[in-house]
Design a protein around this motif. Structure first.
Motif, PDB file in Angstrom:
ATOM      1  N   ARG A  34       0.959  -1.339   0.057  1.00 30.42           N
ATOM      2  CA  ARG A  34      -0.012   0.018  -0.092  1.00 30.42           C
ATOM      3  C   ARG A  34       0.802   1.306  -0.025  1.00 30.42           C
ATOM      4  O   ARG A  34       0.466   2.265  -0.617  1.00 30.42           O
ATOM      5  CB  ARG A  34      -0.921  -0.125   1.228  1.00 30.42           C
ATOM      6  N   LEU A  35       2.009   1.008   0.720  1.00 26.69           N
ATOM      7  CA  LEU A  35       2.916   2.337   0.648  1.00 26.69           C
ATOM      8  C   LEU A  35       3.251   2.380  -0.664  1.00 26.69           C
ATOM      9  O   LEU A  35       3.584   3.668  -1.078  1.00 26.69           O
ATOM     10  CB  LEU A  35       4.259   2.083   1.639  1.00 26.69           C
ATOM     11  N   TYR A  36       3.930   1.321  -1.402  1.00 25.14           N
ATOM     12  CA  TYR A  36       4.165   1.716  -2.875  1.00 25.14           C
ATOM     13  C   TYR A  36       3.400   2.365  -3.547  1.00 25.14           C
ATOM     14  O   TYR A  36       3.592   3.200  -4.503  1.00 25.14           O
ATOM     15  CB  TYR A  36       4.798   0.321  -3.184  1.00 25.14           C
ATOM     16  N   TRP A  37       2.052   1.760  -3.496  1.00 24.59           N
ATOM     17  CA  TRP A  37       0.867   2.380  -4.204  1.00 24.59           C
ATOM     18  C   TRP A  37       0.698   3.962  -3.936  1.00 24.59           C
ATOM     19  O   TRP A  37       0.550   4.580  -4.707  1.00 24.59           O
ATOM     20  CB  TRP A  37      -0.526   1.638  -3.807  1.00 24.59           C
ATOM     21  N   HIS A  38       0.600   4.320  -2.792  1.00 25.94           N
ATOM     22  CA  HIS A  38       0.841   5.660  -2.438  1.00 25.94           C
ATOM     23  C   HIS A  38       1.831   6.562  -2.832  1.00 25.94           C
ATOM     24  O   HIS A  38       1.729   7.751  -3.292  1.00 25.94           O
ATOM     25  CB  HIS A  38       0.603   6.028  -0.926  1.00 25.94           C
ATOM     26  N   GLN A  39       3.021   5.959  -3.032  1.00 26.70           N
ATOM     27  CA  GLN A  39       4.271   6.614  -3.516  1.00 26.70           C
ATOM     28  C   GLN A  39       4.199   6.672  -5.018  1.00 26.70           C
ATOM     29  O   GLN A  39       4.843   7.549  -5.698  1.00 26.70           O
ATOM     30  CB  GLN A  39       5.366   5.955  -2.905  1.00 26.70           C
ATOM     31  N   ASN A  40       3.632   5.834  -5.668  1.00 27.52           N
ATOM     32  CA  ASN A  40       3.525   5.676  -7.059  1.00 27.52           C
ATOM     33  C   ASN A  40       2.156   5.582  -7.514  1.00 27.52           C
ATOM     34  O   ASN A  40       1.734   4.482  -8.143  1.00 27.52           O
ATOM     35  CB  ASN A  40       4.238   4.359  -7.409  1.00 27.52           C
ATOM     36  N   PRO A  41       1.494   6.530  -7.411  1.00 33.00           N
ATOM     37  CA  PRO A  41       0.009   6.614  -7.702  1.00 33.00           C
ATOM     38  C   PRO A  41      -0.215   6.689  -9.300  1.00 33.00           C
ATOM     39  O   PRO A  41       0.529   7.092 -10.024  1.00 33.00           O
ATOM     40  CB  PRO A  41      -0.671   7.982  -7.207  1.00 33.00           C
ATOM     41  N   ASP A  42      -1.556   6.074  -9.770  1.00 37.00           N
ATOM     42  CA  ASP A  42      -1.803   6.220 -11.142  1.00 37.00           C
ATOM     43  C   ASP A  42      -2.085   7.755 -11.436  1.00 37.00           C
ATOM     44  O   ASP A  42      -2.989   8.369 -10.633  1.00 37.00           O
ATOM     45  CB  ASP A  42      -3.327   5.240 -11.313  1.00 37.00           C
ATOM     46  N   PRO A  43      -1.392   8.220 -12.454  1.00 36.51           N
ATOM     47  CA  PRO A  43      -1.575   9.568 -12.555  1.00 36.51           C
ATOM     48  C   PRO A  43      -2.902  10.011 -13.252  1.00 36.51           C
ATOM     49  O   PRO A  43      -3.334  10.984 -13.287  1.00 36.51           O
ATOM     50  CB  PRO A  43      -0.468  10.243 -13.480  1.00 36.51           C
ATOM     51  N   VAL A  44      -3.736   8.949 -13.641  1.00 32.26           N
ATOM     52  CA  VAL A  44      -4.986   9.312 -14.383  1.00 32.26           C
ATOM     53  C   VAL A  44      -5.931   9.465 -13.116  1.00 32.26           C
ATOM     54  O   VAL A  44      -6.922  10.197 -13.198  1.00 32.26           O
ATOM     55  CB  VAL A  44      -5.405   8.242 -15.412  1.00 32.26           C
ATOM     56  N   THR A  45      -5.935   8.614 -12.152  1.00 28.45           N
ATOM     57  CA  THR A  45      -6.777   8.473 -10.807  1.00 28.45           C
ATOM     58  C   THR A  45      -6.376   9.613  -9.910  1.00 28.45           C
ATOM     59  O   THR A  45      -5.149   9.421  -9.332  1.00 28.45           O
ATOM     60  CB  THR A  45      -7.009   7.352 -10.362  1.00 28.45           C
ATOM     61  N   ARG A  46      -7.139  10.576  -9.695  1.00 33.15           N
ATOM     62  CA  ARG A  46      -6.727  11.557  -8.524  1.00 33.15           C
ATOM     63  C   ARG A  46      -7.331  11.295  -7.335  1.00 33.15           C
ATOM     64  O   ARG A  46      -8.476  11.546  -6.737  1.00 33.15           O
ATOM     65  CB  ARG A  46      -7.295  12.935  -9.111  1.00 33.15           C
TER      66      ARG A  46
END
Length: 102
Positions: A34-46
């Motif tokens: 989850r930390l990885y996901w927060h640090q590397n978010p999908d740029p399309v989804t805000r």
């Protein structure tokens, strides 16, 4: 392989931004992912954490039962900021970013 209820690890966690002005509370069964996901978010989804650059872990608790983790997450989300700060200060007085310790 299916794990029986109570054999997983679940986490509630608090993230902040670089200036420590925003707090985000979440729940997950894999804190590292989850930390990885927060640090590397999908740029399309805000998402909230992307919009406010919340990717720095400053607090977490672990649970064996998802229902207990969700209950605690809801409890913390209902608290005023001052009460959340007291909780963080007891766990992490310097508000160090803990991402690399997970």
């Amino acid at each position: 392989m299916y794990k029986t209820k109570g054999t997983h690890n679940y986490y509630i966690y608090i993230l902040t931004n670089k200036n420590k002005t925003v707090l985000y509370i979440g729940v997950t069964n894999s804190l590292k992912e989850r930390l990885y996901w927060h640090q590397n978010p999908d740029p399309v989804t805000r998402h909230f954490t992307h919009k406010y650059s919340c990717c720095h872990l400053i607090y977490y608790e672990d649970f064996k039962d998802i229902d207990e983790a969700i209950k605690r997450e809801k409890q913390l989300k209902g608290w005023r900021r001052e009460k959340k700060e007291i909780l963080i200060n007891e766990f992490n007085p310097e508000w160090k970013f803990l991402n690399n310790e997970i």
